[in-house]
Enzyme design. Structure first.
Site, short mmCIF file in Angstrom:
data_model
loop_
_atom_site.label_atom_id
_atom_site.label_comp_id
_atom_site.label_asym_id
_atom_site.label_seq_id
_atom_site.Cartn_x
_atom_site.Cartn_y
_atom_site.Cartn_z
N ASN A 1 -15.07 1.97 2.99
CA ASN A 1 -14.40 0.97 2.83
C ASN A 1 -14.93 -0.43 2.52
O ASN A 1 -15.41 -0.71 3.72
CB ASN A 1 -12.87 1.10 3.57
CG ASN A 1 -12.25 2.41 3.21
OD1 ASN A 1 -11.48 2.53 2.47
ND2 ASN A 1 -12.41 3.07 4.72
N GLU B 1 -10.55 0.05 -1.39
CA GLU B 1 -10.49 1.44 -0.50
C GLU B 1 -11.41 2.35 -1.38
O GLU B 1 -11.28 2.51 -2.31
CB GLU B 1 -9.17 1.68 -0.09
CG GLU B 1 -8.30 0.94 0.66
CD GLU B 1 -7.07 1.49 1.14
OE1 GLU B 1 -7.13 2.69 1.34
OE2 GLU B 1 -6.06 0.87 1.16
N ASN C 1 0.92 -1.02 -0.11
CA ASN C 1 -0.15 0.11 0.01
C ASN C 1 1.04 1.18 -0.03
O ASN C 1 1.62 1.28 1.04
CB ASN C 1 -0.90 -0.17 1.19
CG ASN C 1 -1.80 1.18 1.31
OD1 ASN C 1 -2.46 1.08 2.37
ND2 ASN C 1 -2.13 1.65 0.22
N CYS D 1 -5.39 6.34 7.92
CA CYS D 1 -4.66 5.46 7.10
C CYS D 1 -3.63 4.60 8.06
O CYS D 1 -2.63 5.25 8.38
CB CYS D 1 -3.99 5.98 5.96
SG CYS D 1 -3.20 4.68 4.85
N GLY D 2 -3.81 3.48 8.39
CA GLY D 2 -2.92 2.81 9.27
C GLY D 2 -1.52 2.49 8.56
O GLY D 2 -0.39 2.64 9.25
N ASN D 3 -1.30 1.98 7.32
CA ASN D 3 -0.16 1.73 6.69
C ASN D 3 0.54 3.08 6.52
O ASN D 3 1.96 3.08 6.75
CB ASN D 3 -0.38 1.03 5.41
CG ASN D 3 -0.96 -0.27 5.35
OD1 ASN D 3 -0.55 -1.13 6.43
ND2 ASN D 3 -1.78 -0.75 4.47
N HIS E 1 -15.55 1.46 7.72
CA HIS E 1 -15.35 0.15 7.22
C HIS E 1 -16.59 -0.83 7.19
O HIS E 1 -17.43 -0.89 8.12
CB HIS E 1 -14.14 -0.64 7.66
CG HIS E 1 -13.05 -0.02 7.51
ND1 HIS E 1 -12.09 -0.52 6.16
CD2 HIS E 1 -12.22 0.85 8.01
CE1 HIS E 1 -10.91 0.35 6.30
NE2 HIS E 1 -11.00 1.11 7.43
N CYS F 1 -4.38 -2.98 3.45
CA CYS F 1 -4.95 -1.84 3.98
C CYS F 1 -5.13 -1.92 5.61
O CYS F 1 -5.60 -2.88 5.88
CB CYS F 1 -6.47 -1.63 3.51
SG CYS F 1 -7.42 -0.36 4.35
N GLY F 2 -4.44 -0.86 6.31
CA GLY F 2 -4.03 -1.09 7.61
C GLY F 2 -5.51 -0.88 8.48
O GLY F 2 -5.54 -1.75 9.23
N THR F 3 -6.15 0.22 8.09
CA THR F 3 -7.37 0.42 8.85
C THR F 3 -8.35 -0.73 8.45
O THR F 3 -9.09 -1.19 9.39
CB THR F 3 -8.11 1.61 8.60
OG1 THR F 3 -8.18 1.93 7.22
CG2 THR F 3 -7.09 2.77 9.28
N GLY F 4 -8.18 -1.27 7.09
CA GLY F 4 -9.10 -2.30 6.83
C GLY F 4 -8.58 -3.57 7.65
O GLY F 4 -9.68 -4.39 7.98
N GLN G 1 -2.17 6.43 -1.82
CA GLN G 1 -2.35 7.90 -1.19
C GLN G 1 -1.28 8.86 -1.24
O GLN G 1 -0.05 8.30 -1.06
CB GLN G 1 -2.76 7.73 0.35
CG GLN G 1 -4.20 6.99 0.61
CD GLN G 1 -4.24 5.60 0.46
OE1 GLN G 1 -3.31 4.79 0.56
NE2 GLN G 1 -5.48 4.96 0.28
N ASN H 1 -11.80 5.62 10.20
CA ASN H 1 -12.44 5.88 9.01
C ASN H 1 -13.49 4.62 8.92
O ASN H 1 -13.30 3.59 9.54
CB ASN H 1 -11.42 5.86 7.76
CG ASN H 1 -10.56 4.66 7.68
OD1 ASN H 1 -10.62 3.87 8.44
ND2 ASN H 1 -9.74 4.82 6.35
#
Length: 263
Positions: free
Chosen positions: A180, A197, A13, A73-75, A149, A206-209, A46, A147
């Site tokens: 997402n 995303e 990502n 965004c986690g990543n 999901h 996707c980190g937050t995913g 991003q 965010n």
């Protein structure tokens, strides 16, 4: 106007990171799209803009490849911690923290939210799961981890066209700020995940995913914390207990740095 940038990725990502802490920089949707373009720009999922913060070591703003600005965004958070050494990061999705641990970075996101108006949804609906479906995907778990999901659990991830069905779910009117889309398969005490995303499309990770999916799976008692989430770009370890923030641990990679003419 020449500005230095860093190209980094978290499990594939990828991000272009611009540091505006000392010299302010205005980012428009059009400029974000141009930088993110993989044929005529640098190319990324991003664009990340670093700014001064009164409440943290720095402020992180996130622009998707389509130019839209999103909350978290986690990543990217892991990449920014590795790049700058920041221990606290202000985002539109809340205050995040992180620290390097050898070759990996652990970040702490916000406490998950499950209320319909915290997602947000267009009108009151249960979120655990939500009584709606799209094609062969139905009854998603809805969670906001900075965010929003939607998380679907399936028996066979390989039998699901996430890239094909994702856009219709992302832009459904029930999600006024878009969503997402995560589709996951449980494999023992691990999850295999694909994420579409919002504003970026199907990504390698996707980190937050991964966080949202792990939270949903733990709440549904499909797995126990900590859980490993496997994605096309690699794996993350996610730890969470009710009433606590989510902790995510994984790699962050610096690819190169360069200079771009923003004119």
């Amino acid at each position: 106007m020449l500005r230095q940038f860093h190209k980094m990725h978290g499990l594939g990502n990828d991000f272009v990171i611009l540091d505006a802490r000392e010299e302010p920089l205005a980012i428009t949707e059009a400029l974000a799209r141009q930088i993110a373009d993989r044929r005529e720009g640098i190319g990324c999922d991003q664009l990340i803009l670093l700014e001064p913060s009164a409440t943290a070591d720095l402020r992180m703003r996130i622009f998707n490849a389509d130019g839209s600005e999103v909350q978290s965004c986690g990543n990217a958070t892991r990449c920014v911690v590795k790049l700058t050494g920041a221990a606290t990061i202000e985002t539109a999705g809340g205050l995040l923290s992180g620290a390097a641990h050898g070759s990996e970075v652990e970040v702490t996101l916000v406490e998950p939210r499950f209320e319909w108006d915290a997602i947000p949804l267009a009108y009151p609906l249960p979120t655990d799961p939500m009584p709606m479906g799209w094609e062969n995907l139905d009854r998603p778990y809805i969670v906001n981890v900075g965010n929003p999901h939607a998380v679907f659990f399936v028996d066979d991830l390989d039998d699901t066209d996430v890239e094909g069905i994702g856009p219709g779910i992302e832009t459904d009117p029930v999600f006024p700020e878009r969503i997402n889309v995560n589709v996951a398969q449980v494999e023992g005490n691990a999850l295999r995940l694909q994420t579409f995303e919002r504003g970026a499309g199907l990504t390698r990770a996707c980190g937050t995913g991964a966080c949202a999916t792990a939270v949903a799976a733990i709440r549904a008692r499909l797995v126990t914390s900590p859980v490993t989430v496997h994605m096309a770009g690699g794996s993350l370890s996610i730890a969470w207990a009710p009433g606590e923030p989510v902790r995510m641990r994984g790699s962050a990679t610096h690819v190169f740095k360069g200079t771009i003419d923003l004119q």
